[in-house]
Design a protein around this motif. Structure first.
Motif, short mmCIF file in Angstrom:
data_model
loop_
_atom_site.label_atom_id
_atom_site.label_comp_id
_atom_site.label_asym_id
_atom_site.label_seq_id
_atom_site.Cartn_x
_atom_site.Cartn_y
_atom_site.Cartn_z
N THR A 1 7.28 8.43 -9.63
CA THR A 1 8.57 8.33 -8.95
C THR A 1 8.55 9.08 -7.62
N LEU A 2 8.00 10.28 -7.62
CA LEU A 2 7.89 11.06 -6.39
C LEU A 2 7.02 10.35 -5.37
N ALA A 3 5.90 9.79 -5.81
CA ALA A 3 5.01 9.07 -4.90
C ALA A 3 5.69 7.83 -4.33
N LEU A 4 6.48 7.14 -5.15
CA LEU A 4 7.19 5.96 -4.66
C LEU A 4 8.24 6.33 -3.62
N ALA B 1 1.50 10.39 -0.95
CA ALA B 1 1.79 9.42 -2.01
C ALA B 1 0.50 8.86 -2.60
N LEU B 2 -0.48 8.56 -1.76
CA LEU B 2 -1.75 8.04 -2.25
C LEU B 2 -2.49 9.09 -3.08
N PHE B 3 -2.42 10.34 -2.66
CA PHE B 3 -3.04 11.42 -3.43
C PHE B 3 -2.39 11.53 -4.81
N LYS C 1 0.63 1.05 -9.87
CA LYS C 1 -0.12 0.13 -9.02
C LYS C 1 0.70 -0.31 -7.81
N THR C 2 1.99 -0.57 -8.02
CA THR C 2 2.87 -0.94 -6.92
C THR C 2 3.00 0.19 -5.91
N THR C 3 3.16 1.39 -6.40
CA THR C 3 3.28 2.56 -5.52
C THR C 3 2.01 2.76 -4.72
N LYS C 4 0.87 2.57 -5.35
CA LYS C 4 -0.41 2.73 -4.64
C LYS C 4 -0.53 1.69 -3.53
N THR C 5 -0.12 0.47 -3.80
CA THR C 5 -0.16 -0.58 -2.79
C THR C 5 0.76 -0.26 -1.62
N SER D 1 1.81 2.69 -0.66
CA SER D 1 1.30 3.83 0.10
C SER D 1 0.12 3.44 0.99
N ILE D 2 -0.72 2.52 0.55
CA ILE D 2 -1.82 2.05 1.39
C ILE D 2 -1.28 1.27 2.58
N VAL D 3 -0.28 0.44 2.36
CA VAL D 3 0.34 -0.32 3.46
C VAL D 3 0.98 0.64 4.46
N VAL D 4 1.66 1.67 3.97
CA VAL D 4 2.28 2.67 4.85
C VAL D 4 1.22 3.39 5.67
N LEU D 5 0.12 3.74 5.05
CA LEU D 5 -0.97 4.40 5.79
C LEU D 5 -1.52 3.51 6.89
N VAL D 6 -1.75 2.26 6.57
CA VAL D 6 -2.30 1.33 7.57
C VAL D 6 -1.32 1.14 8.73
N ILE D 7 -0.05 0.92 8.42
CA ILE D 7 0.95 0.76 9.49
C ILE D 7 1.07 2.04 10.31
N GLY D 8 1.05 3.19 9.66
CA GLY D 8 1.13 4.46 10.37
C GLY D 8 -0.04 4.68 11.31
N VAL D 9 -1.25 4.37 10.85
CA VAL D 9 -2.43 4.52 11.70
C VAL D 9 -2.37 3.56 12.88
N LEU D 10 -1.98 2.32 12.62
CA LEU D 10 -1.88 1.34 13.71
C LEU D 10 -0.83 1.76 14.74
N TYR D 11 0.32 2.23 14.28
CA TYR D 11 1.37 2.63 15.21
C TYR D 11 0.98 3.89 15.98
N LEU D 12 0.28 4.81 15.33
CA LEU D 12 -0.19 6.01 16.03
C LEU D 12 -1.20 5.63 17.11
N ALA D 13 -2.11 4.71 16.78
CA ALA D 13 -3.08 4.25 17.78
C ALA D 13 -2.38 3.55 18.94
N TYR D 14 -1.37 2.75 18.62
CA TYR D 14 -0.60 2.07 19.67
C TYR D 14 0.13 3.08 20.55
N SER D 15 0.69 4.11 19.94
CA SER D 15 1.40 5.13 20.72
C SER D 15 0.45 5.89 21.63
N ILE D 16 -0.71 6.25 21.11
CA ILE D 16 -1.69 6.97 21.93
C ILE D 16 -2.17 6.09 23.07
#
Length: 108
Positions: free
Chosen positions: A10-13, A37-39, A62-66, A68-83
């Motif tokens: 629940t906390l990870a979600l 969340a992934l940890f 399994k849903t929470t893991k998915t 959190s992976i999507v959030v990580l990918v979007i976060g990395v892409l947006y950070l790269a775009y911002s930089i």
């Protein structure tokens, strides 16, 4: 024996959803929240693998893991775009100057 719920799902979600909401704030909050969340999901997955018959909410894990992976990918892409956006303008000072000009235009 009654099945119990995995302790951190629940906390990870909640962290993954907050990370998804915070994706457009430079990407860094999404990376931090998604990473935590992934940890937590990885930790619970190990707990589940040790005694799968004791836990009932593995599908939520399994849903929470998915998510959190999507959030990580979007976060990395947006950070790269911002930089990239900051560097293409000419650095931090030029970026802040452009933000100042835009804020003055919108306030009029």
């Amino acid at each position: 024996m009654e099945q119990q719920k995995l302790p951190n799902v629940t906390l990870a979600l909640v962290l993954a959803i907050l990370g998804f909401v915070c994706c457009c704030i430079g990407g860094l909050p999404a990376i931090i929240l998604g990473g935590i969340a992934l940890f937590l999901t990885s930790k619970d997955e190990k707990t589940y693998q040790a005694n799968p018959q004791d836990y009932s909410n593995y599908s939520t894990l399994k849903t929470t893991k998915t998510v959190s992976i999507v959030v990580l990918v979007i976060g990395v892409l947006y950070l790269a775009y911002s930089i990239y956006g900051i560097m293409s303008i000419g650095g931090w000072e030029a970026y802040m100057e452009q933000v100042q000009i835009m804020s003055e235009q919108f306030s009029q």
